[in-house]
Design an enzyme around this catalytic site. Structure first.
Site, PDB file in Angstrom:
ATOM      1  N   VAL A 120       0.853  -1.181   0.000  1.00 38.96           N
ATOM      2  CA  VAL A 120       0.000   0.000   0.000  1.00 38.96           C
ATOM      3  C   VAL A 120       0.892   1.236   0.000  1.00 38.96           C
ATOM      4  O   VAL A 120       1.808   1.339   0.818  1.00 38.96           O
ATOM      5  CB  VAL A 120      -0.881  -0.010   1.267  1.00 38.96           C
ATOM      6  CG1 VAL A 120      -1.807   1.190   1.296  1.00 38.96           C
ATOM      7  CG2 VAL A 120      -1.671  -1.302   1.364  1.00 38.96           C
ATOM      8  N   CYS A 121       0.636   2.166  -0.892  1.00 35.29           N
ATOM      9  CA  CYS A 121       1.455   3.384  -0.959  1.00 35.29           C
ATOM     10  C   CYS A 121       1.270   4.218   0.311  1.00 35.29           C
ATOM     11  O   CYS A 121       0.149   4.565   0.686  1.00 35.29           O
ATOM     12  CB  CYS A 121       1.068   4.227  -2.165  1.00 35.29           C
ATOM     13  SG  CYS A 121       1.795   5.887  -2.105  1.00 35.29           S
TER      14      CYS A 121
END
Lengths: 123, 119
Positions: B77-78
Site C-alpha cells: 500500500v502506498c
C-alpha cells in the site's frame, strides 16, 4: 532481472488537474521514478492537457496549486513531455498556452511511442 | 510470466479491485507469478481491516489477505496515498504492508508485464 536494468516507463496523464486526485498523485509517482534511473517520458492527452495549461488559480477551491512541480521536472532530468495535438485542438489550445516546453504529436504517433514502452502507467 | 499489478480504485465503489483480484487468481492458477500488487489512489482502501460488507456480499479485503496467505503475494500500500486516506499500520488488514512508491517502480522493472486496474 538485473539491478542495472533500464526500462522505458511512460506516464499517461488523461485527467484534468483538479476535480480528482489522479493528476497530483501521478506526478508523485513520476518524481519517485526519477530516482530509479529509468527511461521516463510523460504523455498528456484528453483533459490531461489542462494539467499544463498556464495560470492555474486554485485559491477559490482551497486546493494546492501544484503546477510549479511540472516546471521542476527538468531538474529531475525528465524532459520528454509529449502532448496530443488532437487534445489541444479540441480545447482551443496550442503549445504556447502550456507552462513547460513540450513536443506536440499526433494521436497515431503517440500510439507508436506507446508500443515501444516496457511499462505504461495511465492516470 | 511475471506480473506486477496496480490497483487504483477503492473496493465496492469500482470494479477495478474485483477485476484485479480475479486476474491475480487466474494468473496464479495458470502457473504465472505475481511479483507484487501495489495499491494506489483510492486503491489503498482495499487494505483496511475495518471493512465490514453485508454478510451476503464478497469480502474484498479478506479475499486479498487470503491471496497473500495462500500464495505469498506481496500486497503493498502506498504510504503517501494511505496516510491521506486514514490507512495506517493499526488498521491494516493481514497480508498487506505499507511502503513507498519506489515499490511500484521496482515491480515494474522486475515484472514482464505491469497491469493497471482502474479508470
Amino acid at each position: 532481472m538485473s539491478e542495472g536494468t533500464i526500462k522505458k516507463f511512460m506516464y499517461v496523464n488523461r485527467k484534468a488537474p483538479y476535480g480528482t486526485i489522479y493528476a497530483l498523485e501521478s506526478l508523485e509517482v513520476v518524481l519517485i521514478a526519477a530516482a530509479f534511473d529509468q527511461d521516463v517520458s510523460l504523455v498528456f492527452m484528453d483533459d490531461g492537457v489542462y494539467q499544463l495549461r498556464k495560470g492555474h488559480q486554485t485559491k477559490g477551491i482551497e486546493v494546492k496549486n501544484f503546477q510549479p512541480t511540472y516546471r521542476a521536472l527538468e531538474d529531475y532530468d525528465i524532459t520528454r513531455l509529449y502532448v496530443e495535438r488532437e487534445a489541444l485542438q479540441a480545447r482551443g489550445l496550442t503549445a504556447d498556452d502550456l507552462c513547460v516546453p513540450v513536443e506536440v504529436l499526433e494521436r497515431a504517433e503517440i500510439g507508436r511511442l506507446m508500443e515501444q514502452q516496457d511499462v505504461v502507467f495511465s492516470f | 510470466m511475471k506480473f506486477a499489478i496496480l490497483v487504483n480504485e477503492g473496493p465496492y465503489t469500482h470494479q477495478a479491485a474485483d477485476s484485479a483480484y480475479l486476474f491475480c487468481r487466474a494468473a496464479l492458477a495458470k502457473g504465472h507469478e505475481i511479483v507484487r500488487v501495489f495499491f494506489y489512489h483510492d486503491g489503498v482502501n482495499n487494505a483496511t481491516r475495518l471493512t465490514e460488507p453485508p454478510q451476503d456480499d464478497r469480502h474484498i479485503v479478506n479475499r486479498w489477505s487470503r491471496l497473500a496467505e495462500e500464495h505469498g503475494v506481496d500486497l503493498v500500500v502506498c504510504v503517501a496515498a494511505a496516510l491521506r486516506r486514514g490507512i495506517r499500520e493499526e488498521n491494516l488488514a493481514s497480508g498487506f504492508r505499507i511502503s513507498g512508491l519506489g515499490q511500484l517502480i521496482e515491480a515494474g522493472i522486475q515484472a514482464d508485464r505491469t497491469v493497471t486496474f482502474g479508470d
